[in-house]
Design an enzyme around this catalytic site. Structure first.
Site, short mmCIF file in Angstrom:
data_model
loop_
_atom_site.label_atom_id
_atom_site.label_comp_id
_atom_site.label_asym_id
_atom_site.label_seq_id
_atom_site.Cartn_x
_atom_site.Cartn_y
_atom_site.Cartn_z
N ARG A 119 -23.14 -0.53 -1.05
CA ARG A 119 -22.75 -2.07 -1.18
C ARG A 119 -23.83 -2.78 -1.18
NH1 ARG A 119 -22.75 -5.89 2.72
NH2 ARG A 119 -20.95 -7.74 2.59
N LYS A 164 -31.30 -5.83 3.98
CA LYS A 164 -31.11 -5.70 5.32
C LYS A 164 -32.50 -6.05 6.07
CE LYS A 164 -26.65 -4.86 6.11
NZ LYS A 164 -25.91 -3.71 6.59
#
Length: 294
Positions: free
Chosen positions: A283, A238
């Site tokens: 994830r 991210k």
């Protein structure tokens, strides 16, 4: 499945992006054969679930994928994996028709980044077949004019909230906003008949949040657990993780071997924080490093 009573440690969900413009793999796994090879690799490395996505939701992605095209991307991959493995398969979509086709092809779970708020039919599709669902808090939908949201594509058909609600949302602290969003989403799930034990919550790390907000939500995962649902967490590669590395002088250029590896190493550190807090599923892109972190 995914309950603290039955699970000794955090489960790992490996990501397979079947999109030509995927942020993390550059469309590398777009073809069915390549996606299948990647699925085998992720399973061998320790993934107990695979998350298949056919539309990019990364910052800067603006191209809406038509429903039929998205189905054509993901369904052949799901069928190919299902032919040779009983691994849990998650379909990463907010469109009910895509979810319906994926579930029929062998998927077990719907990972809805709009938290059932992007397509009013989604909750009914999930309930009808008794599938599991990840309800994600989507700050981009709740604060579309927030500076952190403007770089993201539009999610959902129409607008999930009124202008008055959106104005109120802008003033809320992030944890209060997440609570309000989940109340609405969970009410929709209950109305459709989705069983509580089939729901996982995702705090939406990296979606339209400031660095501080991302870190606050990561710090307080225990508070989210108190709602009584397993947590599904996506932090791998991210932008805020990469920004923290960059601010501290680490190489982050994914074109270099070190930069690419640093992104996964840093992401795995966040997984260790999540596992320490009892997060049920993470994830991730690089299963091996996250398995070690768990």
């Amino acid at each position: 499945m995914f309950s603290k009573a039955s699970q000794a440690k955090t489960a790992i969900c490996g990501i397979i992006n079947v999109t030509p413009d995927s942020f993390s793999d550059g469309g590398q796994f777009f073809a069915v054969d390549q996606a299948l090879q990647q699925a085998r690799k992720l399973i061998a490395e320790g993934a107990s679930m695979l998350d298949i996505g056919g539309e990019s939701t990364r910052p800067g992605s603006s191209s809406y994928v038509e429903i039929e095209e998205e189905i054509q991307r993901v369904v052949p991959v799901i069928k190919a994996i299902r032919k040779e493995s009983d691994v849990l398969i998650s379909i990463d979509t907010w469109k009910s028709q895509v979810a319906e086709a994926a579930l029929a092809a062998g998927a077990n779970l719907v990972n809805d980044i709009t938290g059932l708020m992007g397509d009013e039919k989604m909750a009914h599709v999930v309930a009808k077949v008794g599938a599991k669902v990840v309800i994600m808090f989507n700050p981009v939908m709740a604060r579309p004019q927030h500076p952190s949201s403007l770089i993201f594509p539009h999610f959902g058909f129409g607008q999930a909230f009124t202008e008055e609600e959106l104005a109120d949302f802008e003033k809320m602290p992030i944890e209060e906003l997440m609570e309000t969003f989940f109340e609405r989403a969970l009410a929709r799930a209950e109305e459709a008949g989705i069983a509580q034990e089939n729901i996982l919550l995702d705090p939406g790390i990296g979606f339209g949040l400031t660095k501080k907000e991302n870190l606050l939500l990561l710090r307080d995962l225990d508070k989210l657990h108190q709602k009584g649902y397993p947590i599904f967490l996506g932090v791998s590669r991210k932008r805020f993780v990469i920004n923290i590395l960059e601010e501290n002088g680490f190489e982050v250029n994914p074109e270099t071997e070190l930069g690419f590896r640093n992104r996964d190493t840093a992401s795995a550190h966040v997984t260790s924080i999540a596992a320490r807090q009892g997060v049920e599923v993470v994830r991730v892109h690089d299963v091996a490093s996250h398995r070690m972190a768990v």
